[in-house]
Design a protein around this motif. Structure first.
Motif, PDB file in Angstrom:
ATOM      1  N   PHE A 294       0.827  -1.220   0.000  1.00  0.00           N
ATOM      2  CA  PHE A 294       0.000   0.000   0.000  1.00  0.00           C
ATOM      3  C   PHE A 294       0.855   1.261   0.000  1.00  0.00           C
ATOM      4  CE2 PHE A 294       0.124  -0.746   4.665  1.00  0.00           C
ATOM      5  CZ  PHE A 294       0.431   0.523   5.135  1.00  0.00           C
TER       6      PHE A 294
ATOM      7  N   ARG B 124       3.659   1.417  -1.727  1.00  0.00           N
ATOM      8  CA  ARG B 124       4.003   1.534  -3.154  1.00  0.00           C
ATOM      9  C   ARG B 124       2.848   2.141  -3.935  1.00  0.00           C
ATOM     10  NH1 ARG B 124       5.235  -3.536  -5.871  1.00  0.00           N
ATOM     11  NH2 ARG B 124       5.771  -2.201  -7.606  1.00  0.00           N
ATOM     12  N   LEU B 125       1.623   1.737  -3.592  1.00  0.00           N
ATOM     13  CA  LEU B 125       0.473   2.317  -4.280  1.00  0.00           C
ATOM     14  C   LEU B 125       0.391   3.817  -3.974  1.00  0.00           C
ATOM     15  CD1 LEU B 125      -1.994   1.704  -6.090  1.00  0.00           C
ATOM     16  CD2 LEU B 125      -3.356   1.543  -4.028  1.00  0.00           C
TER      17      LEU B 125
ATOM     18  N   ILE C 290       2.880   5.788  -3.453  1.00  0.00           N
ATOM     19  CA  ILE C 290       3.871   6.453  -4.304  1.00  0.00           C
ATOM     20  C   ILE C 290       3.355   6.520  -5.737  1.00  0.00           C
ATOM     21  CG2 ILE C 290       6.230   6.323  -5.206  1.00  0.00           C
ATOM     22  CD1 ILE C 290       6.946   4.803  -2.602  1.00  0.00           C
ATOM     23  N   ALA C 291       2.767   5.407  -6.182  1.00  0.00           N
ATOM     24  CA  ALA C 291       2.265   5.359  -7.557  1.00  0.00           C
ATOM     25  C   ALA C 291       1.112   6.334  -7.775  1.00  0.00           C
ATOM     26  CB  ALA C 291       1.811   3.935  -7.902  1.00  0.00           C
ATOM     27  N   LYS C 292       0.423   6.688  -6.691  1.00  0.00           N
ATOM     28  CA  LYS C 292      -0.637   7.694  -6.790  1.00  0.00           C
ATOM     29  C   LYS C 292      -0.064   9.084  -7.024  1.00  0.00           C
ATOM     30  CE  LYS C 292      -4.444   6.550  -3.606  1.00  0.00           C
ATOM     31  NZ  LYS C 292      -4.864   6.796  -2.207  1.00  0.00           N
ATOM     32  N   GLY C 293       1.212   9.258  -6.668  1.00  0.00           N
ATOM     33  CA  GLY C 293       1.827  10.569  -6.787  1.00  0.00           C
ATOM     34  C   GLY C 293       1.794  11.349  -5.489  1.00  0.00           C
ATOM     35  N   LEU C 294       1.659  10.649  -4.360  1.00  0.00           N
ATOM     36  CA  LEU C 294       1.648  11.343  -3.067  1.00  0.00           C
ATOM     37  C   LEU C 294       2.972  12.054  -2.822  1.00  0.00           C
ATOM     38  CD1 LEU C 294       0.098   8.811  -0.535  1.00  0.00           C
ATOM     39  CD2 LEU C 294      -0.738  11.085  -1.014  1.00  0.00           C
ATOM     40  N   PRO C 295       2.898  13.301  -2.304  1.00  0.00           N
ATOM     41  CA  PRO C 295       4.134  13.976  -1.907  1.00  0.00           C
ATOM     42  C   PRO C 295       4.794  13.182  -0.776  1.00  0.00           C
ATOM     43  CG  PRO C 295       2.294  15.510  -1.934  1.00  0.00           C
ATOM     44  CD  PRO C 295       1.729  14.151  -2.130  1.00  0.00           C
TER      45      PRO C 295
ATOM     46  N   ARG D  70       3.607  13.630   2.952  1.00  0.00           N
ATOM     47  CA  ARG D  70       2.299  13.065   3.222  1.00  0.00           C
ATOM     48  C   ARG D  70       2.365  11.532   3.267  1.00  0.00           C
ATOM     49  NH1 ARG D  70      -3.102  15.381   1.936  1.00  0.00           N
ATOM     50  NH2 ARG D  70      -4.486  13.613   1.743  1.00  0.00           N
TER      51      ARG D  70
ATOM     52  N   TYR E 167       0.916   7.301   5.539  1.00  0.00           N
ATOM     53  CA  TYR E 167       1.003   5.897   5.156  1.00  0.00           C
ATOM     54  C   TYR E 167       1.997   5.141   6.030  1.00  0.00           C
ATOM     55  CZ  TYR E 167      -1.960   6.335   1.069  1.00  0.00           C
ATOM     56  OH  TYR E 167      -3.047   6.511   0.247  1.00  0.00           O
TER      57      TYR E 167
ATOM     58  N   ARG F 156       6.506  12.823  -9.915  1.00  0.00           N
ATOM     59  CA  ARG F 156       5.374  12.700  -9.017  1.00  0.00           C
ATOM     60  C   ARG F 156       4.089  13.210  -9.667  1.00  0.00           C
ATOM     61  NH1 ARG F 156       7.493  14.669  -4.144  1.00  0.00           N
ATOM     62  NH2 ARG F 156       6.605  16.678  -4.629  1.00  0.00           N
TER      63      ARG F 156
ATOM     64  N   ARG G  99       2.906  10.419 -11.943  1.00  0.00           N
ATOM     65  CA  ARG G  99       2.360   9.266 -11.227  1.00  0.00           C
ATOM     66  C   ARG G  99       0.907   9.505 -10.830  1.00  0.00           C
ATOM     67  NH1 ARG G  99       7.392   8.898  -7.126  1.00  0.00           N
ATOM     68  NH2 ARG G  99       8.852   7.780  -8.467  1.00  0.00           N
ATOM     69  N   GLY G 100       0.066   8.568 -11.190  1.00  0.00           N
ATOM     70  CA  GLY G 100      -1.332   8.660 -10.775  1.00  0.00           C
ATOM     71  C   GLY G 100      -2.162   9.566 -11.663  1.00  0.00           C
TER      72      GLY G 100
ATOM     73  N   PHE H  81      -1.916  -2.971  -8.831  1.00  0.00           N
ATOM     74  CA  PHE H  81      -0.967  -3.974  -8.364  1.00  0.00           C
ATOM     75  C   PHE H  81      -1.587  -5.358  -8.287  1.00  0.00           C
ATOM     76  CE2 PHE H  81       1.017  -0.145  -6.445  1.00  0.00           C
ATOM     77  CZ  PHE H  81       2.183  -0.204  -7.176  1.00  0.00           C
TER      78      PHE H  81
ATOM     79  N   THR I 201      -3.294  -6.283  -0.057  1.00  0.00           N
ATOM     80  CA  THR I 201      -2.281  -5.477   0.614  1.00  0.00           C
ATOM     81  C   THR I 201      -2.081  -4.118  -0.041  1.00  0.00           C
ATOM     82  OG1 THR I 201      -0.580  -6.542  -0.704  1.00  0.00           O
ATOM     83  CG2 THR I 201      -0.985  -7.466   1.471  1.00  0.00           C
ATOM     84  N   ALA I 202      -2.758  -3.878  -1.169  1.00  0.00           N
ATOM     85  CA  ALA I 202      -2.482  -2.647  -1.917  1.00  0.00           C
ATOM     86  C   ALA I 202      -3.197  -1.422  -1.349  1.00  0.00           C
ATOM     87  CB  ALA I 202      -2.856  -2.827  -3.383  1.00  0.00           C
TER      88      ALA I 202
ATOM     89  N   ASN J 226      -4.436   1.048   1.782  1.00  0.00           N
ATOM     90  CA  ASN J 226      -4.014   1.466   3.110  1.00  0.00           C
ATOM     91  C   ASN J 226      -5.080   1.063   4.134  1.00  0.00           C
ATOM     92  OD1 ASN J 226      -3.331   2.893   5.441  1.00  0.00           O
ATOM     93  ND2 ASN J 226      -2.450   4.580   4.277  1.00  0.00           N
TER      94      ASN J 226
ATOM     95  N   ILE K 210      -4.711  14.880  -4.924  1.00  0.00           N
ATOM     96  CA  ILE K 210      -3.271  15.128  -5.084  1.00  0.00           C
ATOM     97  C   ILE K 210      -3.017  15.924  -6.364  1.00  0.00           C
ATOM     98  CG2 ILE K 210      -1.037  14.046  -5.520  1.00  0.00           C
ATOM     99  CD1 ILE K 210      -2.183  11.557  -4.031  1.00  0.00           C
TER     100      ILE K 210
END
Lengths: 329, 334
Positions: free
Chosen positions: A227, A229-230, A232-237, A240, A245, B84, B87-88, B95, B100-101, B103, B118
């Motif tokens: 989660f 990694r997800l 990061i993949a979302k583009g979270l700063p 945050r 997380y 960044r 991403r997204g 995944f 587990t993906a 939160n 974001i």
């Protein structure tokens, strides 16, 4: 949720009853005769017997326990009119060595221990979690090595040794601080603070060592979670991501252990209080051990047990708030 | 129109045992709206390739070389902030393990809204909630108004994967990378999830890179397939060609090891002998030659030379065998 809290509370009360009975039994099984300890070496047998009767040590153990438990709720009077001693509720017994009700002894020492525990707790959580987080985020860099070194040193230093070194360095050599003499926070907050600064740091450094490692390892473990990694993949700063997380997940188990450690410390910091001459629960306990003052030992043991049981219950309830997976609906 | 162009990608992980060459010289293009599958065994470099597209390869010592052009901009040359923002928003990922993906500490509604917020700062809370509700509905979560405030552990695996998809698609990305999206799911749910991905793709017009080791999944929703082996692309073809006339012995092996409705009842499935090579200690020449039944017929050439991708029929294949033999591979070991 209310049902859960209720169930936990009932469980806690039952546990305390068992603990109190056990404590009471253990101390009564000691070979020393409490009645004989009430007066000095050259005591006449009549006086001992009179005191035995007055303090209730002539009764069977179960009856003694009953009277003790009753005293907690109603107060207790020892002896007949004229020469009687009254300890108001909640009465935890009468110290024949100090000639004082145990409850008032505890009432006067508990604030000292609470002051020590609270300050140390805040410091050690700050240092422990802060350094641990830094070490994890700067893994393999010099910050990580410094934090690891700190935690190894902290874990291996005994309290009395670090305490004595602190007194030597800060009080005797440099004179930065006065020799600790405890003052109530209401009497003089500044003196209160100055007296507690060294004991806080001693306890904090030693406890924080473990928390540095727990935090560091917890964070590194969570960072490998899918989660994150997800996230990061979302583009979270980054900031945050770390707070919401990583830390959020890594701190849950740490909060649990911290609650119990804090409660344990509330039961009295024996060594630290003795070294810094602080009149807390720990010092009271230690003196009671030396003088075979059984009523005090029974009471301090039970007070410590109450803190642990209460902390356990609070942590259990808190856990539900922290982690939705164990939340009870 | 080319959306993504990967050129000569190399990914190497430094480990205590030596350099792991996970990806070696992979090149491919993905057009806008296209669906491409990357197929291979574990350790073939398919996931590493996918992760590189968003620079999601972590670890103490990772080296990525080559160019990854997204709309003409090189992802590998971007600053951390630029990546960044990609991403997204431009590129989203799904995944493998939906359990587990997500939160575990936040509601699914929060996690979907967060993915949107974001990249769209200043969106009001009310709007975010609307968006999250809408997303849940689109990915087929029943009773979204109730489910939006629930936590991931209150959902089944298939439902969680739908939420992961909702998170990925909330920004209508140009490219969706699905890394084994159905591997962790029940067979009955797999088809639903694939259908959902296809449906969402049609709606948002996103290109999809589907990473899988499941040829059934490939046949189901993709147009083009790239087969990877030991960090290299060994075959690249349209799905129809890859299944009817595979042009690489490894692809042939993969096909032969899958049971289909055409397989006779008593026919034995073929398997590829041996195990995939260590990426630290790769065999010389063609990485597949120790397991390849055709290598002996080429008099040692396979042990000496690494084959380059070349055109064989309508496909591209990295094999030293002559074209006519490659086109007749399914016929057997001739």
């Amino acid at each position: 949720m209310i049902y859960f809290v209720l169930r936990r509370s009932i469980f806690a009360v039952v546990l305390l009853l068992i603990v109190s009975a056990f404590t009471f039994w253990i101390f009564s099984a000691l070979p020393s005769d409490p009645a004989a300890l009430t007066c000095g070496k050259n005591c006449r047998p009549e006086v001992i017997e009179a005191n035995r009767e007055r303090l209730g040590y002539d009764k069977p153990l179960v009856e003694q326990y009953g009277a003790y438990m009753k005293g907690i709720f109603t107060g207790r009077t020892y002896g007949e009119e004229g020469s009687s001693i009254h300890c108001p509720a909640p009465s935890l017994g009468y110290s024949y060595d100090r000639h004082e009700c145990v409850t008032s002894l505890i009432a006067s020492t508990l604030p000292v221990t609470a002051s020590i525990a609270l300050g140390a707790f805040v410091l050690w959580m700050g240092i422990g979690v802060g350094l641990g987080t830094l070490a994890a985020l700067k893994r393999g860099k010099w910050q990580d090595r410094v934090a690891t070194a700190f935690s190894v040193i902290g874990v291996s230093l005994p309290t009395f040794f670090l305490g004595l070194i602190f007194i030597m360095v800060f009080v005797i050599w440099t004179g930065l601080l006065p020799f600790p003499r405890y003052t109530g926070i209401t009497d003089n907050p500044v003196e209160w603070f100055m007296a507690l600064l060294l004991p806080w740091f001693v306890l904090a450094i030693i406890s924080a060592a473990t928390y540095v490692r727990m935090t560091r390892n917890g964070i590194l473990e969570v960072m490998n979670e899918e989660f994150v990694r997800l996230g990061i993949a979302k583009g979270l700063p980054r900031r945050r991501l770390i707070v919401r997380y990583v830390l959020r997940a890594a701190l849950v188990p740490i909060v649990t252990i911290a609650g119990l450690d804090f409660a344990f410390l509330l039961g009295g910091a024996l060594v630290t209080e003795s070294i810094f001459n602080l009149p807390g629960l720990g010092k009271l306990t230690l003196a009671a051990v030396v003088n075979s003052d059984l009523p005090i030992l029974v009471a301090t043991t039970m007070v410590a047990a109450v803190f642990i049981v209460v902390a356990n219950t609070v942590v259990d309830i808190l856990y539900g708030y922290l982690d939705p997976r164990v939340r009870v609906k | 129109m080319t959306l993504l162009s990967v050129q000569d990608l190399h990914v190497t992980f430094g480990t205590a045992d030596g350099a792991v060459r996970a990806v070696q010289g992979v090149s491919f293009d993905v057009a806008a709206g296209e669906t491409v599958a990357i197929v291979g065994e574990s350790g073939s470099g398919k996931s590493v390739t996918a992760n590189s597209l968003l620079r999601l390869n972590f670890g103490a010592d990772v080296r990525i070389d080559g160019r990854i052009l997204l709309d003409g901009r090189d992802v590998l040359a971007m600053s951390e902030d630029e990546v960044r923002s990609v991403r997204g928003r431009d590129v989203a990922m799904i995944f493998q393990d939906p359990l587990t993906a997500l939160n575990p500490f936040y509601t699914v509604g929060y996690q979907i809204a967060e993915a949107f917020a974001i990249h769209h700062p200043g969106t009001s809370k009310k709007e975010l909630r609307e968006i999250a509700l809408d997303s849940l509905q689109k990915v087929g979560i029943p009773e979204p108004t109730k489910r939006i405030d629930q936590y991931p552990h209150e959902f089944s695996g298939g439902m969680r994967q739908r939420i992961v998809i909702a998170i990925a698609l909330v920004n209508s990305p140009k490219l969706l990378i699905a890394d084994e999206p159905t591997t962790a799911l029940d067979v009955t749910v797999q088809a639903q999830i694939l259908e959902l991905i296809a449906q969402m793709q049609a709606e948002h017009g996103s290109a999809v890179i589907l990473i899988t080791h499941d040829l059934g999944v490939v046949a189901e929703i993709t147009e083009r397939v790239m087969v990877m082996y030991a960090g290299r692309v060994v075959e690249s073809a349209s799905v129809a060609d890859a299944f009817s006339t595979p042009t690489h012995p490894y692809t042939r092996g993969l096909l032969k090891s899958v049971k289909s409705l055409d397989t006779e009842r008593h026919e034995r499935l073929e398997s590829i002998p041996g195990i995939p090579p260590s990426l630290i200690n790769l065999p010389s020449g063609c990485p597949f030659h120790p397991r390849c039944g055709f290598a002996e017929t080429l008099a040692g050439r396979c042990e000496r030379e690494v084959p380059e991708l070349r055109l064989v029929g309508a496909s591209r294949s990295a094999c030293h065998l002559p074209e006519d033999r490659l086109l007749g591979l399914l016929g057997g070991l001739s």
